[in-house]
Scaffold this motif. Structure first.
Motif, PDB file in Angstrom:
ATOM      1  N   ARG A  20       0.845  -1.201   0.000  1.00  0.00           N
ATOM      2  CA  ARG A  20       0.000   0.000   0.000  1.00  0.00           C
ATOM      3  C   ARG A  20       0.879   1.249   0.000  1.00  0.00           C
ATOM      4  O   ARG A  20       1.865   1.331   0.736  1.00  0.00           O
ATOM      5  CB  ARG A  20      -0.913   0.032   1.222  1.00  0.00           C
ATOM      6  CG  ARG A  20      -1.922  -1.091   1.285  1.00  0.00           C
ATOM      7  CD  ARG A  20      -2.933  -0.873   2.406  1.00  0.00           C
ATOM      8  NE  ARG A  20      -2.301  -0.618   3.685  1.00  0.00           N
ATOM      9  CZ  ARG A  20      -2.522   0.462   4.427  1.00  0.00           C
ATOM     10  NH1 ARG A  20      -3.357   1.409   4.017  1.00  0.00           N
ATOM     11  NH2 ARG A  20      -1.917   0.615   5.593  1.00  0.00           N
ATOM     12  N   THR A  21       0.515   2.226  -0.817  1.00  0.00           N
ATOM     13  CA  THR A  21       1.221   3.503  -0.868  1.00  0.00           C
ATOM     14  C   THR A  21       0.211   4.634  -1.017  1.00  0.00           C
ATOM     15  O   THR A  21      -0.965   4.403  -1.331  1.00  0.00           O
ATOM     16  CB  THR A  21       2.218   3.568  -2.043  1.00  0.00           C
ATOM     17  OG1 THR A  21       1.500   3.445  -3.279  1.00  0.00           O
ATOM     18  CG2 THR A  21       3.274   2.481  -1.950  1.00  0.00           C
ATOM     19  N   ALA A  22       0.685   5.866  -0.817  1.00  0.00           N
ATOM     20  CA  ALA A  22      -0.137   7.059  -1.031  1.00  0.00           C
ATOM     21  C   ALA A  22       0.681   8.077  -1.819  1.00  0.00           C
ATOM     22  O   ALA A  22       1.917   8.113  -1.720  1.00  0.00           O
ATOM     23  CB  ALA A  22      -0.590   7.651   0.297  1.00  0.00           C
ATOM     24  N   GLU A  23      -0.012   8.909  -2.576  1.00  0.00           N
ATOM     25  CA  GLU A  23       0.663   9.932  -3.365  1.00  0.00           C
ATOM     26  C   GLU A  23       1.227  11.042  -2.485  1.00  0.00           C
ATOM     27  O   GLU A  23       0.623  11.437  -1.489  1.00  0.00           O
ATOM     28  CB  GLU A  23      -0.306  10.554  -4.375  1.00  0.00           C
ATOM     29  CG  GLU A  23      -0.739   9.624  -5.484  1.00  0.00           C
ATOM     30  CD  GLU A  23      -1.663  10.309  -6.478  1.00  0.00           C
ATOM     31  OE1 GLU A  23      -2.143  11.442  -6.163  1.00  0.00           O
ATOM     32  OE2 GLU A  23      -1.929   9.741  -7.550  1.00  0.00           O
ATOM     33  N   VAL A  24       2.400  11.540  -2.868  1.00  0.00           N
ATOM     34  CA  VAL A  24       2.964  12.755  -2.292  1.00  0.00           C
ATOM     35  C   VAL A  24       2.992  13.785  -3.415  1.00  0.00           C
ATOM     36  O   VAL A  24       3.492  13.505  -4.512  1.00  0.00           O
ATOM     37  CB  VAL A  24       4.391  12.513  -1.749  1.00  0.00           C
ATOM     38  CG1 VAL A  24       4.969  13.799  -1.175  1.00  0.00           C
ATOM     39  CG2 VAL A  24       4.380  11.417  -0.695  1.00  0.00           C
ATOM     40  N   THR A  25       2.451  14.976  -3.157  1.00  0.00           N
ATOM     41  CA  THR A  25       2.339  15.977  -4.216  1.00  0.00           C
ATOM     42  C   THR A  25       3.080  17.251  -3.846  1.00  0.00           C
ATOM     43  O   THR A  25       3.339  17.536  -2.677  1.00  0.00           O
ATOM     44  CB  THR A  25       0.865  16.341  -4.483  1.00  0.00           C
ATOM     45  OG1 THR A  25       0.280  16.834  -3.278  1.00  0.00           O
ATOM     46  CG2 THR A  25       0.085  15.129  -4.966  1.00  0.00           C
ATOM     47  N   ASN A  26       3.405  18.023  -4.868  1.00  0.00           N
ATOM     48  CA  ASN A  26       3.883  19.388  -4.684  1.00  0.00           C
ATOM     49  C   ASN A  26       2.662  20.298  -4.789  1.00  0.00           C
ATOM     50  O   ASN A  26       2.094  20.455  -5.872  1.00  0.00           O
ATOM     51  CB  ASN A  26       4.904  19.739  -5.765  1.00  0.00           C
ATOM     52  CG  ASN A  26       5.460  21.150  -5.604  1.00  0.00           C
ATOM     53  OD1 ASN A  26       4.840  22.020  -4.985  1.00  0.00           O
ATOM     54  ND2 ASN A  26       6.627  21.402  -6.175  1.00  0.00           N
ATOM     55  N   PRO A  27       2.220  20.905  -3.688  1.00  0.00           N
ATOM     56  CA  PRO A  27       0.983  21.683  -3.726  1.00  0.00           C
ATOM     57  C   PRO A  27       1.044  22.897  -4.644  1.00  0.00           C
ATOM     58  O   PRO A  27      -0.005  23.391  -5.069  1.00  0.00           O
ATOM     59  CB  PRO A  27       0.806  22.127  -2.266  1.00  0.00           C
ATOM     60  CG  PRO A  27       1.602  21.149  -1.466  1.00  0.00           C
ATOM     61  CD  PRO A  27       2.778  20.814  -2.325  1.00  0.00           C
ATOM     62  N   ALA A  28       2.247  23.368  -4.955  1.00  0.00           N
ATOM     63  CA  ALA A  28       2.368  24.547  -5.809  1.00  0.00           C
ATOM     64  C   ALA A  28       2.203  24.219  -7.285  1.00  0.00           C
ATOM     65  O   ALA A  28       1.976  25.122  -8.098  1.00  0.00           O
ATOM     66  CB  ALA A  28       3.716  25.224  -5.577  1.00  0.00           C
ATOM     67  N   THR A  29       2.306  22.942  -7.639  1.00  0.00           N
ATOM     68  CA  THR A  29       2.176  22.553  -9.043  1.00  0.00           C
ATOM     69  C   THR A  29       1.068  21.534  -9.277  1.00  0.00           C
ATOM     70  O   THR A  29       0.624  21.345 -10.415  1.00  0.00           O
ATOM     71  CB  THR A  29       3.495  21.952  -9.558  1.00  0.00           C
ATOM     72  OG1 THR A  29       3.767  20.723  -8.858  1.00  0.00           O
ATOM     73  CG2 THR A  29       4.656  22.923  -9.362  1.00  0.00           C
ATOM     74  N   GLY A  30       0.653  20.854  -8.204  1.00  0.00           N
ATOM     75  CA  GLY A  30      -0.295  19.762  -8.351  1.00  0.00           C
ATOM     76  C   GLY A  30       0.341  18.478  -8.819  1.00  0.00           C
ATOM     77  O   GLY A  30      -0.340  17.459  -8.976  1.00  0.00           O
ATOM     78  N   GLU A  31       1.650  18.484  -9.006  1.00  0.00           N
ATOM     79  CA  GLU A  31       2.365  17.323  -9.537  1.00  0.00           C
ATOM     80  C   GLU A  31       2.558  16.268  -8.450  1.00  0.00           C
ATOM     81  O   GLU A  31       2.903  16.578  -7.306  1.00  0.00           O
ATOM     82  CB  GLU A  31       3.726  17.766 -10.070  1.00  0.00           C
ATOM     83  CG  GLU A  31       4.602  16.631 -10.565  1.00  0.00           C
ATOM     84  CD  GLU A  31       6.013  17.098 -10.880  1.00  0.00           C
ATOM     85  OE1 GLU A  31       6.802  16.268 -11.357  1.00  0.00           O
ATOM     86  OE2 GLU A  31       6.320  18.276 -10.631  1.00  0.00           O
ATOM     87  N   VAL A  32       2.354  15.006  -8.822  1.00  0.00           N
ATOM     88  CA  VAL A  32       2.684  13.903  -7.927  1.00  0.00           C
ATOM     89  C   VAL A  32       4.196  13.705  -7.995  1.00  0.00           C
ATOM     90  O   VAL A  32       4.745  13.355  -9.036  1.00  0.00           O
ATOM     91  CB  VAL A  32       1.945  12.612  -8.330  1.00  0.00           C
ATOM     92  CG1 VAL A  32       2.392  11.442  -7.449  1.00  0.00           C
ATOM     93  CG2 VAL A  32       0.443  12.804  -8.226  1.00  0.00           C
ATOM     94  N   THR A  33       4.861  13.938  -6.881  1.00  0.00           N
ATOM     95  CA  THR A  33       6.327  13.885  -6.856  1.00  0.00           C
ATOM     96  C   THR A  33       6.871  12.580  -6.296  1.00  0.00           C
ATOM     97  O   THR A  33       8.078  12.342  -6.343  1.00  0.00           O
ATOM     98  CB  THR A  33       6.873  15.045  -6.009  1.00  0.00           C
ATOM     99  OG1 THR A  33       6.296  14.996  -4.694  1.00  0.00           O
ATOM    100  CG2 THR A  33       6.527  16.381  -6.655  1.00  0.00           C
ATOM    101  N   GLY A  34       6.010  11.749  -5.750  1.00  0.00           N
ATOM    102  CA  GLY A  34       6.458  10.478  -5.197  1.00  0.00           C
ATOM    103  C   GLY A  34       5.317   9.747  -4.538  1.00  0.00           C
ATOM    104  O   GLY A  34       4.149  10.162  -4.613  1.00  0.00           O
ATOM    105  N   ARG A  35       5.660   8.670  -3.902  1.00  0.00           N
ATOM    106  CA  ARG A  35       4.692   7.897  -3.143  1.00  0.00           C
ATOM    107  C   ARG A  35       5.316   7.546  -1.802  1.00  0.00           C
ATOM    108  O   ARG A  35       6.537   7.429  -1.685  1.00  0.00           O
ATOM    109  CB  ARG A  35       4.262   6.628  -3.892  1.00  0.00           C
ATOM    110  CG  ARG A  35       3.718   6.897  -5.300  1.00  0.00           C
ATOM    111  CD  ARG A  35       3.013   5.681  -5.864  1.00  0.00           C
ATOM    112  NE  ARG A  35       1.740   5.420  -5.202  1.00  0.00           N
ATOM    113  CZ  ARG A  35       0.587   5.996  -5.537  1.00  0.00           C
ATOM    114  NH1 ARG A  35       0.532   6.857  -6.538  1.00  0.00           N
ATOM    115  NH2 ARG A  35      -0.530   5.706  -4.874  1.00  0.00           N
ATOM    116  N   VAL A  36       4.479   7.379  -0.802  1.00  0.00           N
ATOM    117  CA  VAL A  36       4.960   7.033   0.526  1.00  0.00           C
ATOM    118  C   VAL A  36       4.403   5.663   0.913  1.00  0.00           C
ATOM    119  O   VAL A  36       3.249   5.345   0.624  1.00  0.00           O
ATOM    120  CB  VAL A  36       4.559   8.095   1.568  1.00  0.00           C
ATOM    121  CG1 VAL A  36       3.052   8.264   1.651  1.00  0.00           C
ATOM    122  CG2 VAL A  36       5.128   7.767   2.945  1.00  0.00           C
ATOM    123  N   ALA A  37       5.242   4.862   1.539  1.00  0.00           N
ATOM    124  CA  ALA A  37       4.797   3.557   2.002  1.00  0.00           C
ATOM    125  C   ALA A  37       3.773   3.719   3.123  1.00  0.00           C
ATOM    126  O   ALA A  37       3.903   4.598   3.972  1.00  0.00           O
ATOM    127  CB  ALA A  37       5.997   2.749   2.495  1.00  0.00           C
TER     128      ALA A  37
END
Length: 500
Positions: A20-37
């Motif tokens: 299971r993972t969840a998205e990590v985003t850059n709030p200033a761009t809306g870009e998904v920058t990674g995932r967290v376990a």
């Protein structure tokens, strides 16, 4: 695809077994920058077991040696604070200067923890009764859990783990899954500072990780900061499992402005405290209580200042950044819609902001609502966004009654030129932290942080001497040593012992 942001176990990255993972985003761009376990029960067991195995050895380590490690952590953090601030901005969205301020306020607690030898020392009383001495000591608990929120991914954990570690405990930090990378950066710094394996650990995850910490028998205490419903849940479940719990919840902080206040100062500070970090602070001012004739002038001054703020990417010199996620941005905007529908006047409308940043950023500009009344949801609920509501009252007594009737009691500010009014206000309000001409009364590290009413569950506040006491248990030892030159000694006496 890069590997997910991992856990931290035995001073090394630990991927865990969960898929299971969840998205990590850059709030200033809306870009998904990674995932967290997101930890499984097995992952949680492994991390907690590491902390439990390390606990006896760390508790037995001398106070001097523990303090040296904390001091090295302090030195390394001073050298690299800008790196941590950049990580916070990239995942939370707050502007770089605000992120740097967060790191600096967390560092204050690290510095306070460097003085742990004085804070842990006990007392000694000789000859309290004939031939009897008494002394006290404070000892660590063992494994402690820290569950921290998204809005301060560095400062809030640093409210707790420096004191816990310096006092001889081992720590499992469960950071927010929205901005998890700061936790691993701090873990690496601890390793470089010389902290032994298993003393500082990170368990990434969601409710499953939280519940594991609340239920595990090896975890002796929980420190939590977050919304009131979750704080109450953490307190009740952790306490039922026999743990010591301090759970800091939500807030609805008022700023009362009396007719004799400096209105320019009050307007400046209302903007700073209402819109800094996009209002995502538990100590943010979200309600301005204008007393008597000041309301029109004060609202005009705040509106003028708010319209001049630049909302945008925190790396590009903006005054205020985005909100942390798009769902949260939309939730805050919905509160503005509801306030307007209920009859509040939208003086400055952040829903229409032209942000200096990417089109897909989670933007909501400074918003000022006037003629708000206590039954509106913009007043009753913790919005956690850049929305400042103005409530108009006629007298000081009405203002105090409004503050005291609120379910929260975290922070409050009074702006006045009258020392007498300020002194009376300090006594009258039922709130844990009070500012006089100071809009965000966050105490220094050597005082303790915490509110009243639904803003705190448990009896202990964060950091300061209360923090030291939370992470330790007291013992009192009463001793008698026989004098070989004095005989006979002892004898039977069944009455209750008395000091003679």
């Amino acid at each position: 695809m890069t590997a997910p942001v991992a856990h931290w176990l035995d001073n090394a990255s630990f991927p865990g077994s969960s898929d299971r993972t969840a998205e990590v985003t850059n709030p200033a761009t809306g870009e998904v920058t990674g995932r967290v376990a997101l930890a499984s029960a097995a992952d949680a067991e492994a991390v907690i077991a590491s902390a439990a195995a390390a606990a006896p050895g760390w508790a037995a380590t001398s106070v001097a040696a523990r303090t040296q490690v904390v001091f090295r952590f302090r030195e390394l953090l001073n050298e690299r604070a800008a790196d941590l601030a950049a990580i916070i901005t990239a995942e939370h969205g707050k502007v770089l200067s605000d992120a740097a301020g967060e790191v600096a306020r967390g560092q204050e607690v690290v510095e306070f923890a460097c003085g742990i030898p004085h804070l842990l020392k006990g007392g000694y009383s000789e000859q309290v009764s004939t031939g009897v001495d008494v002394h006290s000591k404070r000892q660590p608990l063992g494994v402690v859990g820290v569950i921290s929120p998204f809005n301060f991914p560095a400062m809030v954990p640093m409210w707790f783990f420096p004191l816990a570690i310096a006092a001889g405990n081992t720590v499992v930090l469960k950071p927010s899954e929205k901005d998890p990378s700061a936790s691993l950066w701090m873990a690496e710094l601890w390793r470089e500072a010389g902290l032994p394996d298993g003393v500082f650990n990170v368990l990434q995850g969601d409710k499953e990780a939280v519940d594991a910490l609340l239920d595990h028998a090896s975890v002796k205490a929980i420190s939590f900061v977050g919304s009131t419903p979750i704080a109450q849940y953490v307190y009740e479940r952790g306490s039922a499992a026999g743990k010591r719990v301090q759970a800091l919840g939500g807030a609805k902080n008022h700023m009362v402005v009396l007719p004799d206040a400096d209105l320019d100062l009050a307007a400046d500070q209302a903007v700073n405290a209402g819109f800094g970090s996009a209002g995502e602070r538990c100590m943010a001012i979200s309600v301005l209580v204008a007393v008597g004739p000041v309301a029109d002038d004060l609202v005009a001054k705040i509106a003028d200042r708010a319209r001049g703020l630049v909302t945008g990417d925190g790396t590009r010199g903006a005054d205020m950044g985005p909100l942390v996620t798009r769902p949260h941005r939309d939730k805050v905007a919905a509160y503005v819609d509801a306030g307007e529908s209920a009859g509040a006047k939208v003086v400055v409308d952040g829903r229409e902001v032209d942000a200096d940043g990417a089109a897909d950023g989670f933007w909501l500009g400074p918003t000022l609502l006037d003629h708000v009344t206590p039954e509106m949801s913009v007043y009753t609920d913790e919005i956690f966004g850049p929305v400042l509501s103005v409530v108009r009252v006629e007298t000081y007594d009405e203002a105090v009654a409004l503050v005291n009737a609120n379910r929260y009691g975290n922070g409050v500010a009074l702006f006045t030129s009258s020392g007498g009014a300020a002194r009376k206000f300090e006594v009258d309000v039922e709130v844990g932290m009070i500012g006089i001409n100071v809009p965000i009364p966050v105490p220094m590290a050597y005082y303790s942080f915490g509110g009243w009413k639904s803003s705190l569950f448990g009896d202990s506040h964060a950091h300061g001497t209360e923090g030291v006491h939370f992470f330790t248990r007291g013992k009192v030892v009463t001793s008698r040593w026989n004098d070989p030159a004095v005989k006979p000694q002892g004898g039977l006496e069944l009455t209750f012992p008395q000091n003679t």
